[in-house]
Design an enzyme around this catalytic site. Structure first.
Site, PDB file in Angstrom:
ATOM      1  CE  LYS A  53      40.920  52.823  50.183  1.00 27.20           C
ATOM      2  NZ  LYS A  53      41.180  52.815  51.313  1.00 27.20           N
ATOM      3  CE  LYS A  64      44.312  52.575  46.584  1.00 28.45           C
ATOM      4  NZ  LYS A  64      45.714  53.107  47.478  1.00 28.45           N
ATOM      5  NE  ARG A  74      49.277  54.636  58.828  1.00 31.24           N
ATOM      6  CZ  ARG A  74      48.301  53.942  59.459  1.00 31.24           C
ATOM      7  NH1 ARG A  74      48.305  54.218  60.301  1.00 31.24           N
ATOM      8  NH2 ARG A  74      47.071  53.455  58.236  1.00 31.24           N
ATOM      9  NE  ARG A  91      51.381  49.851  57.651  1.00 26.77           N
ATOM     10  CZ  ARG A  91      50.331  50.806  56.942  1.00 26.77           C
ATOM     11  NH1 ARG A  91      49.540  50.449  58.215  1.00 26.77           N
ATOM     12  NH2 ARG A  91      50.101  51.411  55.787  1.00 26.77           N
ATOM     13  NE  ARG A 126      44.795  42.599  50.689  1.00 26.06           N
ATOM     14  CZ  ARG A 126      43.491  41.728  50.694  1.00 26.06           C
ATOM     15  NH1 ARG A 126      42.715  42.014  51.537  1.00 26.06           N
ATOM     16  NH2 ARG A 126      43.629  40.169  51.867  1.00 26.06           N
ATOM     17  CG  ASP A 170      49.393  54.335  54.660  1.00 23.94           C
ATOM     18  OD1 ASP A 170      50.259  54.419  56.233  1.00 23.94           O
ATOM     19  OD2 ASP A 170      48.524  53.950  55.037  1.00 23.94           O
ATOM     20  CD  GLU A 175      44.803  53.982  52.094  1.00 22.35           C
ATOM     21  OE1 GLU A 175      44.578  54.875  53.767  1.00 22.35           O
ATOM     22  OE2 GLU A 175      44.967  52.858  51.760  1.00 22.35           O
ATOM     23  CG  ASN A 213      44.663  55.799  57.057  1.00 20.55           C
ATOM     24  OD1 ASN A 213      44.882  54.816  56.829  1.00 20.55           O
ATOM     25  ND2 ASN A 213      46.296  55.706  56.558  1.00 20.55           N
TER      26      ASN A 213
END
Length: 317
Positions: free
Chosen positions: A124, A159, A209, A224, A232, A272, A280, A282
């Site tokens: 993050k 978060k 993603r 997503r 979310r 993301d 983000e 990842n």
């Protein structure tokens, strides 16, 4: 090639969607030897990093998809490539594992993604290194700063920095309902640093993603999409994954970051994005290979193994 996967136990894999399985399957199809181990199987002994590693044979049977040989103690330098594919949580045991992998790397092991890079890129907080691509963002444990940020932006997301799968994410709108309680809970009364961002309404169109492999952009992303009253989009909390061609704007971000991240030791990155903003990076065990292939026909695993074969020889040069 002789490839070792640092991964979770195979009996927990859902092979219809597991990205590590897709990597294994494509590598085995090309004739590469597949081995597996867990972090707990590593040890530093007599000046070397030793691992109890197990050879895997893929059977092609969905119900009984693998056979394991007896574990053998080997140095990690015995492999042409080691893939770090252990899922978070990214806790102290995970960090200790990266230290051991880094020691093995200094002895000649070829590890993807590089252990130091995994350790340095909080998934993050890493976006703060590229502020030109992110929404208004605050990282702090200070309740007063968070309240001021909310007053400025009105609709915010809070978060934890160590969460995964959408865990611990809260939205607070103009009414500030439960803001104090959420701040106290997430920051543990000021003892824990968290991330706060302006809410991005395009989340209704999906949390995208975007995959970077060997510095190159996969031409499709997986959006997503949150369901019902959820904010979310994570698949782990019921989001629906829809594969799409990557947008021009998202491609521009990915093309700019791809070579930079590769140079830092990240062969595979899951970037993301929501709307026009990166949210983000990842780097531990990015997923979505199979969903993209199933919906578009684009073989992400083949692109990944191509990059692995290309970079393995020169990775420690």
């Amino acid at each position: 090639m002789k490839i070792a996967f640092a991964c979770d136990p195979l009996d927990g894999f859902k092979i219809y969607k597991d990205t590590t399985y897709a990597m294994m399957s494509e590598a085995a199809r090309r004739g590469h030897a597949i081995h597996v181990f867990q972090h707990k199987d590593m040890a530093f002994e007599d000046g070397k990093v030793i691992v109890n590693v197990t050879r895997v044979t893929l059977t092609g049977d969905d119900a009984d998809w693998y056979r394991l040989d007896a574990p053998v103690a080997q140095e990690l330098t015995a492999f042409d490539a080691i893939l770090e594919r252990t899922d978070p949580p990214f806790n102290m045991e995970y960090i200790y594992a990266t230290y051991l992998l880094e020691l093995a790397e200094k002895q000649g092991a070829r590890i993807f993604n590089k252990p130091e890079a995994i350790r340095s890129f909080n998934e993050k907080l890493a976006i703060a290194q590229f502020p030109q691509y992110i929404a208004p963002t605050l990282v702090t444990s200070d309740a007063a700063r968070i309240r001021t940020f909310h007053q400025v932006h009105g609709d915010i997301i809070l978060k934890p920095l160590d969460g995964m799968g959408g865990a611990g994410i809260f939205r607070v709108m103009d009414d500030a309902l439960n803001l104090g309680s959420i701040i106290e809970t997430l920051t543990e009364n000021g003892r824990q640093t968290i991330m706060v961002q302006r809410y991005i309404p395009e989340i209704t169109q999906g949390d995208k993603r975007i995959l970077l492999i060997g510095g190159e952009v996969v031409p499709y992303c997986l959006a997503r999409i949150p369901q019902g009253t959820e904010i979310r989009g994570n698949l782990a909390v019921g989001g629906i994954g829809v594969a799409r061609e990557i947008s021009t704007h998202d491609r521009e971000i990915a093309v700019a970051l791809g070579p930079v991240l590769l140079k830092r030791g990240l062969l595979l990155v899951g970037l993301d994005a929501i709307g026009d903003y990166m949210t983000e990076l990842n780097v531990t065990s990015p997923t979505c290979f199979q969903e993209i292939r199933q919906q578009t026909g684009f073989d992400v695993a083949a692109m990944f193994v191509d990059a692995l074969e290309k970079h393995a020889e020169a990775w420690n040069a």
